[in-house]
Design a protein around this motif. Structure first.
Motif, mmCIF file in Angstrom:
data_model
loop_
_atom_site.group_PDB
_atom_site.id
_atom_site.type_symbol
_atom_site.label_atom_id
_atom_site.label_comp_id
_atom_site.label_asym_id
_atom_site.label_seq_id
_atom_site.Cartn_x
_atom_site.Cartn_y
_atom_site.Cartn_z
ATOM 1 N N ASP A 175 32.346 42.284 47.440
ATOM 2 C CA ASP A 175 32.182 41.946 46.033
ATOM 3 C C ASP A 175 33.306 41.021 45.612
ATOM 4 O O ASP A 175 34.280 40.811 46.339
ATOM 5 N N CYS A 176 33.185 40.470 44.408
ATOM 6 C CA CYS A 176 34.154 39.466 43.972
ATOM 7 C C CYS A 176 35.508 40.082 43.654
ATOM 8 O O CYS A 176 36.519 39.380 43.637
ATOM 9 N N LYS A 177 35.564 41.402 43.410
ATOM 10 C CA LYS A 177 36.849 42.026 43.133
ATOM 11 C C LYS A 177 37.732 42.087 44.367
ATOM 12 O O LYS A 177 38.922 42.388 44.262
ATOM 13 N N SER A 178 37.130 41.824 45.537
ATOM 14 C CA SER A 178 37.926 41.766 46.758
ATOM 15 C C SER A 178 38.713 40.460 46.853
ATOM 16 O O SER A 178 39.506 40.286 47.785
ATOM 17 N N GLY A 179 38.476 39.538 45.924
ATOM 18 C CA GLY A 179 39.222 38.290 45.902
ATOM 19 C C GLY A 179 38.656 37.265 46.864
ATOM 20 O O GLY A 179 37.522 37.347 47.318
ATOM 21 N N LEU A 196 23.185 48.742 41.279
ATOM 22 C CA LEU A 196 23.294 48.745 39.832
ATOM 23 C C LEU A 196 24.687 48.300 39.414
ATOM 24 O O LEU A 196 25.626 48.334 40.220
ATOM 25 N N PRO A 197 24.864 47.860 38.167
ATOM 26 C CA PRO A 197 26.214 47.531 37.691
ATOM 27 C C PRO A 197 27.164 48.699 37.922
ATOM 28 O O PRO A 197 26.835 49.854 37.658
ATOM 29 N N GLY A 198 28.350 48.377 38.418
ATOM 30 C CA GLY A 198 29.282 49.420 38.796
ATOM 31 C C GLY A 198 29.249 49.729 40.278
ATOM 32 O O GLY A 198 29.830 50.701 40.736
ATOM 33 N N SER A 199 28.499 48.920 41.037
ATOM 34 C CA SER A 199 28.428 49.031 42.507
ATOM 35 C C SER A 199 27.783 50.333 42.959
ATOM 36 O O SER A 199 28.158 50.917 43.977
ATOM 37 N N LYS A 251 31.023 40.641 38.070
ATOM 38 C CA LYS A 251 30.022 39.599 38.237
ATOM 39 C C LYS A 251 30.705 38.232 38.327
ATOM 40 O O LYS A 251 31.796 38.028 37.812
ATOM 41 N N CYS A 252 30.028 37.290 38.978
ATOM 42 C CA CYS A 252 30.543 35.926 39.107
ATOM 43 C C CYS A 252 30.005 35.053 37.983
ATOM 44 O O CYS A 252 28.856 35.207 37.550
ATOM 45 N N GLY A 253 30.826 34.151 37.511
ATOM 46 C CA GLY A 253 30.403 33.177 36.516
ATOM 47 C C GLY A 253 31.146 31.874 36.723
ATOM 48 O O GLY A 253 32.224 31.846 37.320
ATOM 49 N N CYS A 254 30.568 30.788 36.264
ATOM 50 C CA CYS A 254 31.219 29.487 36.370
ATOM 51 C C CYS A 254 32.181 29.296 35.195
ATOM 52 O O CYS A 254 31.901 29.742 34.070
ATOM 53 N N VAL A 255 33.302 28.656 35.453
ATOM 54 C CA VAL A 255 34.225 28.344 34.360
ATOM 55 C C VAL A 255 33.596 27.278 33.469
ATOM 56 O O VAL A 255 32.625 26.605 33.847
#
Length: 823
Positions: free
Chosen positions: A314-318, A532-535, A333-337
């Motif tokens: 997941d993205c929290k792993s950097g 689901l949200p929250g993995s 979640k991922c989003g574009c700047v």
């Protein structure tokens, strides 16, 4: 006929007949009716010409048939050129010179032939082809050559020896291009699977290939970054992911790879047999198992490639999970700047973000040098740390630091919080923090060049666009309100006790990435994995609403929705949309018991695990029968309905056939339901059934846990040769070790084996009153009460009269592998 090459060609220029001195010019065209002769020798009369025409057409048809039958092979001294392709035998893959996109040069690659959105697996070190008509791939002297206008750009190593002159190139059905000896196809001189680049197809391996001596790894190279993925032999299924010299350790799941040569290499597994729509993709800082997701016609969805498994998960792993200019939010979640949009929106919609984001407006310095309005710098704050790969710059003030970045067109951001830091080309590892301390950088954005004489026109266009957007917004809100009310009304029809959630179809579709990861299939419909949200991992059962399915859906919701037990699969919620019925369960990572129990499915479970599984099933059934408010009869106990969690603890699933029985009733007259082979005798006799029907099914499952084979299938030699019959006889003789799964090689607790065998025999007694309750069975398995010797059921005794087997060897006479077969 020498002209019949092994190449799929777009046109033909002539055919050579007989010896080299007899060449007849002939042009053949592809038409709707086949091939047509354009010209023959003009000096022949029509009467003499007709037989020759007929002969030539026969020869042409034969040559075309020969060519079409061998389109997977390049013979010595031949090749493909231009837009010609080589096609594998089954037509799954094709090899040729392809372009990644419009206006981009060509490269040699292999791709899926009948898929519009096929990835390309590049070969030949991605040698650039600028002149497609002049490009060719040839085999000569046992080596492959990529040529452009006669000049060799790349070639495979020379094999040497006597095989070189007889070597051919073959595109196999798994996408592997091999150079092998024509006389001995097992002698492989070179194969593309040894040079996978950044992608791996099923059947290919990572690590040391002892057959070829190659140590295979995946690699990623770009103008600013590079990385590799290699096997870590110190850990089971381990790998090392390296990015710009920084290593990260990961582990492949068992279902995805198989270990080879004592762990020195890992082979990417086929899912449920060869599946060419799945492959391992290595992108900078991330490895993913990609699978093609078919579009959902009911939701007007678009098909695309989705990540079934990824590392980091997941993205929290950097790292690079959200790609360049993509940011990980606090919700995971991922989003574009700001100022960027997803580079591949379809992939983002399916949950694959590593391809990142692209600028909405180009930089002024990249627009033909025009800097009328210049580039702006917008603050990007609330960051958790600084992005990846900052470059230090000597600057005394913020203004000097900004000017240093502005002077380089490839500088896309700067920060002056802790000295002057510049970022070049791309921004990675952007993570938005939910609380201070924050980091701040300034992102370089482009500015559209404006036409000074067109401001009035632009204002009118903006006004019209605004009105259209406002009208569209009103329409969208109206549609959403209508759908919300319809779904709410549909969901209220299925209100039940307990903490069930009525999910919307959009939530389910997003959680399952448009139903892309199918993990099960049955007569009821399909099961998909999701998050689901929250993995929270989930399994979604998509029911086919036909006949009994609607009734099963209601039964499942009303039964499992009101109960919670650690030996029952938890129902989290449901979804009702039109004629769709979806059930949302907790995800069980080790699947169903049958996939681990039977020899054709997997390796053997240890005895300790088998005994704990048997005890867990018994506790779950005891809860249903004796501890719920209403007695619940499951009615379909079998290995397929026993699911295993990460620790192989069992949970009972699939209550679509369950029967609720009030505590004031002892039995229920109901139509027959369940699976043949696991049904108690009273089902077959049309008698009222009780909870003892589940006890009988449990006994059959115990025999299968003990033996590791289907006991619901008649044995090979006659209907009297039925495994429970043999087992009951051996239990009475005290010979229980012969019932144990032979793959365990006797490694079992004999006392526990005897207990399990006795309990199984008590469970399959003909009369319900002779069978123990599930509560009694739990106490038996826990060793709290002693177990008497069970009698052989009367029905089995009748079967045994006159022809009792003397040993398991007698029953397995002939071919042991055919004695039992799974259903």
């Amino acid at each position: 006929m020498a002209a019949a090459t092994g190449v799929h060609r777009r046109h033909w220029s002539g055919w050579r007949i007989g010896g080299s001195s007899h060449f007849v010019p002939l042009k053949v065209m592809h038409t709707s009716g086949g091939c047509a002769a354009r010209s023959l020798s003009p000096g022949l009369s029509p009467a003499k010409r007709a037989p020759l025409v007929f002969l030539f057409l026969l020869l042409i048809d034969g040559a075309l048939l020969a060519a079409s039958a061998t389109t997977d092979t390049i013979l010595p001294g031949e090749g493909i050129s231009g837009n010609e392709t080589l096609v594998s035998k089954t037509g799954s893959f094709e090899l040729g010179f392809f372009s990644p996109g419009p206006g981009i040069h060509y490269f040699l690659g292999v791709r899926l032939r009948n898929m519009g959105h096929s990835p390309t697996f590049w070969l030949g070190n991605r040698v650039v082809i600028t002149d497609l008509p002049g490009a060719s791939l040839e085999i000569f002297g046992g080596s492959l050559y990529i040529k452009q206008n006669g000049a060799s750009l790349w070639w495979t190593p020379s094999p040497g020896g006597n095989v070189s002159s007889a070597a051919v190139a073959v595109l196999l059905d798994d996408g592997n291009l091999v150079v092998r000896d024509q006389r001995n196809s097992s002698l492989v001189l070179w194969q593309s699977f040894d040079y996978p680049g950044d992608a791996l197809l099923p059947g290919a391996r990572l690590g040391l290939d002892k057959d070829t001596g190659k140590n295979v790894s995946l690699t990623f190279k770009s103008f600013s970054h590079n990385g590799s993925l290699s096997v870590d032999v110190t850990r089971r299924n381990g790998f090392v992911l390296t990015t710009d010299g920084h290593a990260n350790l990961g582990t492949f799941p068992d279902w995805m790879v198989s270990s080879q040569d004592n762990g020195s290499s890992l082979r990417l597994s086929h899912r449920e047999g060869p599946n060419s729509t799945e492959f391992l993709q290595f992108h900078l800082g991330q490895v993913s198992l990609m699978r093609y997701s078919e579009p959902d016609p009911d939701a007007n969805g678009t098909g695309g490639w989705a990540a079934r498994w990824s590392f980091p998960p997941d993205c929290k792993s950097g790292g690079f999970f959200c790609g360049d200019f993509g940011a990980c939010t606090s919700s995971g979640k991922c989003g574009c700047v700001d100022g960027f949009t997803p580079s591949f929106p379809i992939e983002w919609g399916l949950g694959y973000f590593v391809t990142g984001c692209s600028r909405s407006v180009p930089l002024s310095c990249e627009s033909d040098g025009q800097t009328e309005h210049g580039d702006t710098f917008a603050p990007l704050d609330k960051l958790q740390g600084l992005p990846y790969n900052a470059q230090g710059e000597m600057a005394g003030t913020d203004e000097v630091c900004r000017a240093a970045c502005r002077s380089k067109c490839y500088c896309i951001a700067y920060s002056y919080g802790h000295g002057c830091k510049l970022w070049y080309h791309k921004l990675y590892n952007l993570s938005l923090a939910s609380r201070p301390p924050y980091s701040k950088i300034y992102l370089r954005l482009g500015t559209k060049l404006r036409n000074k004489n067109g401001l009035q026109t632009r204002g009118i266009a903006l006004l019209v666009t605004g009105l259209i957007c406002f009208a569209s917004l009103i329409l969208i809100i109206s549609v959403l309100l209508w759908r919300f009310r319809r779904n709410s009304f549909a969901a209220r029809k299925f209100e039940v006790e307990g903490p069930l959630v009525a999910y919307t179809y959009a939530q389910i579709k997003k959680a399952t990435m448009n139903f892309s990861d199918k993990i099960g299939q049955g007569g009821f419909g399909s099961v998909f994995r999701g998050t689901l949200p929250g993995s929270t991992d989930i399994a979604v059962k998509n029911l086919k609403v036909l006949g009994e399915a609607e009734k099963q859906f209601r039964t499942e919701v009303q039964t499992v929705g009101a109960i919670q037990h650690n030996k029952l699969v938890r129902l989290l919620g449901f979804c009702v949309k039109g004629d769709r019925r979806l059930l949302v369960y907790e995800y069980m990572p080790n699947g169903s018991l049958d996939t681990h129990l039977f020899p054709e499915k997997s390796g053997p479970l240890s005895w300790n695990v088998r005994y704990q599984i048997a005890l867990g099933i018994a506790k779950g059934l005891a809860y249903l029968h004796e501890e719920c408010k209403d007695c619940i009869i499951h009615c379909d106990i079998k290995p397929e309905n026993i699911l295993l969690d990460a620790e192989f603890c069992p949970k009972i699933a699939d209550f679509g056939m369950a029967k609720l029985l009030g505590r004031e009733f002892n039995s229920a007259l109901t139509t027959m339901r369940g699976t043949m082979g696991y049904l108690a005798p009273e089902w077959l006799s049309g008698l009222p059934i009780t909870k003892k029907a589940d006890v009988y099914s449990f006994g059959i499952v115990l025999f299968e846990i003990i033996s590791g084979r289907r006991s619901t299938k008649m044995m090979q030699f006659g209907s009297h040769r039925y495994f429970p019959l043999y087992a009951a006889a051996q239990v009475n003789e005290g010979e229980v070790m012969c019932l144990l799964d032979a793959r365990l090689e006797g490694d079992a607790n004999v006392r526990e084996l005897d207990v399990l065998c006795r309990v199984a025999c008590w469970c399959i007694q003909d009369q319900e009153d002779d069978r123990p309750s599930m509560g009694q069975i739990v106490r038996m398995l826990e060793g709290v009460v002693d177990i008497d010797m069970p009698p052989i059921p009367t029905s089995l005794q009748d079967l045994m009269e006159g022809d009792e087997p003397t040993s398991l060897h007698d029953l397995m006479e002939g071919d042991e592998s055919d004695v039992y077969s799974g259903s």
